[in-house]
Design an enzyme around this catalytic site. Structure first.
Site, short mmCIF file in Angstrom:
data_model
loop_
_atom_site.label_atom_id
_atom_site.label_comp_id
_atom_site.label_asym_id
_atom_site.label_seq_id
_atom_site.Cartn_x
_atom_site.Cartn_y
_atom_site.Cartn_z
N SER A 140 0.85 -1.19 0.00
CA SER A 140 0.00 0.00 0.00
C SER A 140 0.88 1.23 0.00
O SER A 140 1.97 1.23 0.60
CB SER A 140 -0.91 0.02 1.23
OG SER A 140 -1.58 1.27 1.34
N TYR A 153 -1.78 -1.02 10.05
CA TYR A 153 -1.95 -1.42 8.64
C TYR A 153 -0.67 -1.13 7.85
O TYR A 153 -0.19 -2.00 7.10
CB TYR A 153 -3.13 -0.67 8.03
CG TYR A 153 -3.39 -1.01 6.58
CD1 TYR A 153 -3.95 -2.23 6.23
CD2 TYR A 153 -3.10 -0.10 5.57
CE1 TYR A 153 -4.20 -2.55 4.90
CE2 TYR A 153 -3.35 -0.40 4.24
CZ TYR A 153 -3.91 -1.62 3.91
OH TYR A 153 -4.14 -1.95 2.60
#
Length: 245
Positions: A140, A153
């Site tokens: 990401s 995350y």
């Protein structure tokens, strides 16, 4: 068993980016194993879309966070289509919140799927993928942005990038490429959940193009790394984000 020229496993492919990757790789000639953990209807829809386009696909239920999850996927793929040449580690979850108030459950769940699932996929692929194949894992673009509430995350995705770089060196002698794709904000249910319209519009303005990415944008990046034009790209993280960073 109908044995195609190449077979791909895509984890978490019942909707969103995973479904787009499955359909794109099917268009590029792969037989597809569509993995899902809970959304059986979505997985079946992805399979039907591939078949309508003339491709081959099956849906396989498996929890990639479980120790046997990836073994089950490879077993199903080999039984239906023969040896696997491509693995896309796409399955993941995102639970946002300040580190100071995040629960152990939020931490454990993201570690189990985002790191554990990718690790088990890489391990299984290292032992069962065809020589000359490809492994693509989803990172990401929050890795590098370090935004508040994304701490856990982002940490899981940084781990994915680290494993990617190491495995690329370990599997290089077999001609297997190992890369990651790090999307920016993409217009999916996964990303939009819980975000007010004003927040989404502000995120769009962070991008030079003034829009969110689409699942097809990310699928195109994966297709390059999984296809013949990506054979000299190895151990890299491709930040498919339209120029956010």
């Amino acid at each position: 068993m109908i044995q195609p020229s190449k077979t791909a496993i895509i984890t978490g492919a019942s909707k969103g980016i995973g479904a787009a990757i499955a359909q794109r790789l099917a268009q590029d000639g792969h037989a597809i194993v569509v993995n899902y953990s809970s959304d059986k209807a979505g997985a079946n829809q992805t399979v039907e879309a591939i078949k309508k386009g003339g491709g081959q696909a099956i849906a396989v239920h498996s929890d990639v966070a479980a120790p046997s999850g990836m073994t089950q996927l490879f077993d199903a793929a080999e039984q239906e289509f023969g040896p696997v040449c491509t693995l896309v580690n796409n399955a993941g979850i995102m639970r946002l919140g300040p580190l100071g108030t995040s629960s152990d459950a939020d931490f454990d769940a993201q570690i189990a799927i985002n790191i554990g699932g990718v690790f088990r996929g890489m391990r299984e692929a290292a032992n069962r993928l065809e020589d000359g194949g490809a492994i693509v894992s989803m990172s990401s673009s929050v890795v590098g942005l370090y935004q508040p509430s994304y701490g856990i995350y982002a940490a899981t995705k940084a781990a994915v990038e680290a494993m990617t770089h190491v495995l690329a060196k370990e599997l290089g002698p077999r001609g297997i490429t190992v890369n990651a794709v790090a999307p920016g904000p993409v217009e999916t249910e996964f990303f939009l959940a819980g975000k007010p319209g004003g927040v989404v519009e502000a995120i769009k303005k962070m991008n030079p193009f003034g829009r969110l990415g689409t699942p097809e944008d990310i699928a195109a990046a994966v297709a390059i790394l999984a296809g013949p034009d990506g054979r000299w790209i190895n151990g890299q993280t491709l930040r498919a984000n339209g120029g956010v960073i």
